[in-house]
Design a protein around this motif. Structure first.
Motif, PDB file in Angstrom:
ATOM      1  N   THR A 227       0.828  -1.207   0.000  1.00 45.19           N
ATOM      2  CA  THR A 227       0.000   0.000   0.000  1.00 45.19           C
ATOM      3  C   THR A 227       0.861   1.255   0.000  1.00 45.19           C
ATOM      4  OG1 THR A 227      -1.737  -1.177   1.206  1.00 45.19           O
ATOM      5  CG2 THR A 227      -1.817   1.230   1.235  1.00 45.19           C
ATOM      6  N   LEU A 228       1.887   1.264   0.861  1.00 52.36           N
ATOM      7  CA  LEU A 228       2.771   2.425   0.919  1.00 52.36           C
ATOM      8  C   LEU A 228       3.505   2.625  -0.398  1.00 52.36           C
ATOM      9  CD1 LEU A 228       4.274   2.095   4.508  1.00 52.36           C
ATOM     10  CD2 LEU A 228       2.774   3.917   3.673  1.00 52.36           C
ATOM     11  N   GLY A 229       3.907   1.527  -1.026  1.00 59.53           N
ATOM     12  CA  GLY A 229       4.591   1.630  -2.305  1.00 59.53           C
ATOM     13  C   GLY A 229       3.712   2.247  -3.369  1.00 59.53           C
ATOM     14  N   LEU A 230       2.467   1.783  -3.452  1.00 59.27           N
ATOM     15  CA  LEU A 230       1.539   2.333  -4.445  1.00 59.27           C
ATOM     16  C   LEU A 230       1.276   3.813  -4.167  1.00 59.27           C
ATOM     17  CD1 LEU A 230      -1.033  -0.611  -4.684  1.00 59.27           C
ATOM     18  CD2 LEU A 230       0.682   0.051  -6.392  1.00 59.27           C
ATOM     19  N   PHE A 231       1.050   4.140  -2.894  1.00 57.64           N
ATOM     20  CA  PHE A 231       0.794   5.531  -2.535  1.00 57.64           C
ATOM     21  C   PHE A 231       2.009   6.401  -2.842  1.00 57.64           C
ATOM     22  CE2 PHE A 231       1.365   8.921   0.594  1.00 57.64           C
ATOM     23  CZ  PHE A 231       0.237   9.698   0.348  1.00 57.64           C
ATOM     24  N   GLY A 232       3.201   5.896  -2.476  1.00 53.68           N
ATOM     25  CA  GLY A 232       4.419   6.681  -2.678  1.00 53.68           C
ATOM     26  C   GLY A 232       4.677   6.974  -4.144  1.00 53.68           C
ATOM     27  N   VAL A 233       4.473   5.979  -4.999  1.00 54.75           N
ATOM     28  CA  VAL A 233       4.686   6.188  -6.436  1.00 54.75           C
ATOM     29  C   VAL A 233       3.744   7.255  -6.963  1.00 54.75           C
ATOM     30  CG1 VAL A 233       4.442   5.129  -8.714  1.00 54.75           C
ATOM     31  CG2 VAL A 233       5.643   3.906  -6.893  1.00 54.75           C
ATOM     32  N   GLN A 234       2.466   7.161  -6.598  1.00 60.22           N
ATOM     33  CA  GLN A 234       1.504   8.152  -7.069  1.00 60.22           C
ATOM     34  C   GLN A 234       1.815   9.542  -6.522  1.00 60.22           C
ATOM     35  OE1 GLN A 234      -0.807   7.672  -9.467  1.00 60.22           O
ATOM     36  NE2 GLN A 234       0.229   5.686  -9.592  1.00 60.22           N
ATOM     37  N   TYR A 235       2.297   9.598  -5.287  1.00 53.37           N
ATOM     38  CA  TYR A 235       2.586  10.899  -4.687  1.00 53.37           C
ATOM     39  C   TYR A 235       3.720  11.599  -5.429  1.00 53.37           C
ATOM     40  CZ  TYR A 235       3.823  14.514  -1.357  1.00 53.37           C
ATOM     41  OH  TYR A 235       4.098  15.733  -0.788  1.00 53.37           O
TER      42      TYR A 235
ATOM     43  N   HIS B 239      12.719   9.291 -11.341  1.00 54.65           N
ATOM     44  CA  HIS B 239      13.680   8.478 -10.604  1.00 54.65           C
ATOM     45  C   HIS B 239      13.062   7.918  -9.327  1.00 54.65           C
ATOM     46  CE1 HIS B 239      17.981   8.216  -8.707  1.00 54.65           C
ATOM     47  NE2 HIS B 239      17.431   7.029  -8.895  1.00 54.65           N
ATOM     48  N   TYR B 240      12.460   8.803  -8.516  1.00 59.91           N
ATOM     49  CA  TYR B 240      11.920   8.375  -7.233  1.00 59.91           C
ATOM     50  C   TYR B 240      10.790   7.363  -7.391  1.00 59.91           C
ATOM     51  CZ  TYR B 240      14.494  12.335  -5.217  1.00 59.91           C
ATOM     52  OH  TYR B 240      15.465  13.211  -4.827  1.00 59.91           O
ATOM     53  N   ALA B 241       9.992   7.506  -8.446  1.00 58.04           N
ATOM     54  CA  ALA B 241       8.908   6.549  -8.665  1.00 58.04           C
ATOM     55  C   ALA B 241       9.464   5.145  -8.874  1.00 58.04           C
ATOM     56  CB  ALA B 241       8.061   6.976  -9.862  1.00 58.04           C
ATOM     57  N   GLN B 242      10.562   5.044  -9.624  1.00 56.99           N
ATOM     58  CA  GLN B 242      11.188   3.736  -9.835  1.00 56.99           C
ATOM     59  C   GLN B 242      11.771   3.186  -8.539  1.00 56.99           C
ATOM     60  OE1 GLN B 242      13.653   3.130 -13.485  1.00 56.99           O
ATOM     61  NE2 GLN B 242      13.271   5.304 -13.847  1.00 56.99           N
ATOM     62  N   VAL B 243      12.420   4.060  -7.763  1.00 54.09           N
ATOM     63  CA  VAL B 243      13.045   3.627  -6.505  1.00 54.09           C
ATOM     64  C   VAL B 243      11.981   3.129  -5.534  1.00 54.09           C
ATOM     65  CG1 VAL B 243      14.275   4.440  -4.459  1.00 54.09           C
ATOM     66  CG2 VAL B 243      15.075   5.080  -6.745  1.00 54.09           C
ATOM     67  N   ILE B 244      10.886   3.879  -5.387  1.00 56.05           N
ATOM     68  CA  ILE B 244       9.832   3.480  -4.445  1.00 56.05           C
ATOM     69  C   ILE B 244       9.209   2.166  -4.867  1.00 56.05           C
ATOM     70  CG2 ILE B 244       7.552   4.108  -3.565  1.00 56.05           C
ATOM     71  CD1 ILE B 244       8.476   7.049  -3.709  1.00 56.05           C
ATOM     72  N   ALA B 245       8.994   1.991  -6.157  1.00 55.58           N
ATOM     73  CA  ALA B 245       8.429   0.728  -6.640  1.00 55.58           C
ATOM     74  C   ALA B 245       9.372  -0.436  -6.333  1.00 55.58           C
ATOM     75  CB  ALA B 245       8.152   0.814  -8.137  1.00 55.58           C
ATOM     76  N   ALA B 246      10.670  -0.218  -6.524  1.00 55.55           N
ATOM     77  CA  ALA B 246      11.648  -1.274  -6.234  1.00 55.55           C
ATOM     78  C   ALA B 246      11.691  -1.596  -4.746  1.00 55.55           C
ATOM     79  CB  ALA B 246      13.039  -0.844  -6.717  1.00 55.55           C
ATOM     80  N   LEU B 247      11.646  -0.566  -3.909  1.00 56.83           N
ATOM     81  CA  LEU B 247      11.661  -0.795  -2.468  1.00 56.83           C
ATOM     82  C   LEU B 247      10.381  -1.477  -2.006  1.00 56.83           C
ATOM     83  CD1 LEU B 247      13.237   2.544  -1.189  1.00 56.83           C
ATOM     84  CD2 LEU B 247      14.337   0.311  -1.401  1.00 56.83           C
TER      85      LEU B 247
END
Length: 309
Positions: A132-140, A154-162
């Motif tokens: 949930t946090l990953g999905l929210f973080g990418v959209q944010y 860049h950050y969207a890719q990093v958050i998805a990977a994490l």
């Protein structure tokens, strides 16, 4: 009569063995370089990653901004107005409270009890929270916040990977948590940095030196949980996309968990060196937000001497 083997067979086998050895040796050299890897801008980005791989936080801060900017940031750090380069970290405002909590007396036992109550063996809930946090973080980062387009990508890719990593990591393992606390708590205590005042008094360079053992243990912790960050830094590749005057664009490719991050960053030349444009902007924003220096009160004027009669 048994047929006599051809004299060329040993040569073929030797050549085949030599080829296999060469292939094995080539594989040890790591990922293939990108086009333009030898350029100044690409090398500047790789140098910063090398500093992190070698746990050289002082070197990272030194090479991330020009010397004059570095000196001004150190002055602002001592005055308590800046925590750059720590401000480049996610959740950087939580670093000092975390150091304080880990440095507290009996922190290993206290934090372990808290972990056991809230997270131990709650793998399903933790993985769902990570998803949930990953999905929210990418959209944010794609749509909100004060980010450049390069940072958003860049950050969207990093958050998805994490997020992917966190769904597989043994986050609810009590034994692993105990090992982690047993390593992180002493490292936090050795830093002696548990308040903002401690950081200000130490100054930027000394603070980064004292934080280095904690940084090493933090990387080791991620590795124990299945995220080897040294591999990320070591296998980072850079290549030049475009260089035009005092600006350049560099492609960065590196592994993070099970994903490969592929993004571009902008660089700016100052003097004869290249710097990440976002780092320059963040550092200059910190300095621009500093309160104006105190203006000394004007000296009292001497009373005028009346003219002689």
């Amino acid at each position: 009569m048994k047929p006599r083997p051809s004299a060329s067979v040993p040569r073929v086998l030797a050549a085949l063995g030599l080829s296999l050895l060469l292939l094995a040796a080539c594989k040890k050299h790591g990922p293939e370089e990108l086009a333009g890897a030898a350029s100044g801008p690409a090398a500047a980005v790789r140098q910063l990653a090398t500093h992190l791989q070698r746990n050289d936080l002082v070197g990272f801060a030194r090479d991330a901004v020009p010397p004059d900017l570095h000196d001004r940031l150190d002055t602002a750090w001592r005055a308590g107005h800046s925590r750059w380069p720590l401000s480049e970290l996610p959740l950087e405002d939580k670093l000092v409270p975390m150091l304080a909590a880990l440095s507290a007396k009996d922190a290993e036992k206290t934090l372990q009890r808290s972990f056991d109550r809230q997270f131990a063996r709650q793998d399903r809930d933790l993985k769902e929270a990570a998803r949930t946090l990953g999905l929210f973080g990418v959209q944010y980062v794609k749509n909100e916040g004060d980010y450049t387009q390069e940072e958003r990508d860049h950050y969207a890719q990093v958050i998805a990977a994490l997020g992917d990593w966190a769904q597989q990591a043994p986050l609810g393992d009590p034994a692993l948590a105990r090992t982690t606390l047993a390593r992180l708590a002493p490292a936090a205590r050795r830093s002696g940095l548990t308040t903002e005042q401690d950081l200000s008094e130490a100054g930027m360079t000394a603070s980064l030196q004292r934080l280095t053992p904690f940084f090493i243990e933090a990387k080791a912790t991620f590795s124990r949980y299945g995220l080897p960050l040294d591999t990320t830094f070591t296998d980072l590749r850079t290549g030049l996309v475009e260089e035009k005057g005092d600006t350049a664009t560099v492609r960065i490719h590196y592994p993070l968990g099970e994903r490969e991050i592929d993004t571009v960053v902008s660089l700016t030349r100052r003097g004869d060196r290249w710097y990440l444009t976002d780092y320059l902007k963040h550092a200059e924003d910190v300095l621009a937000a500093l309160p104006p220096p105190d203006v000394p009160a004007p000296a009292p004027s001497e009373p005028e001497t009346p003219p002689s009669p």
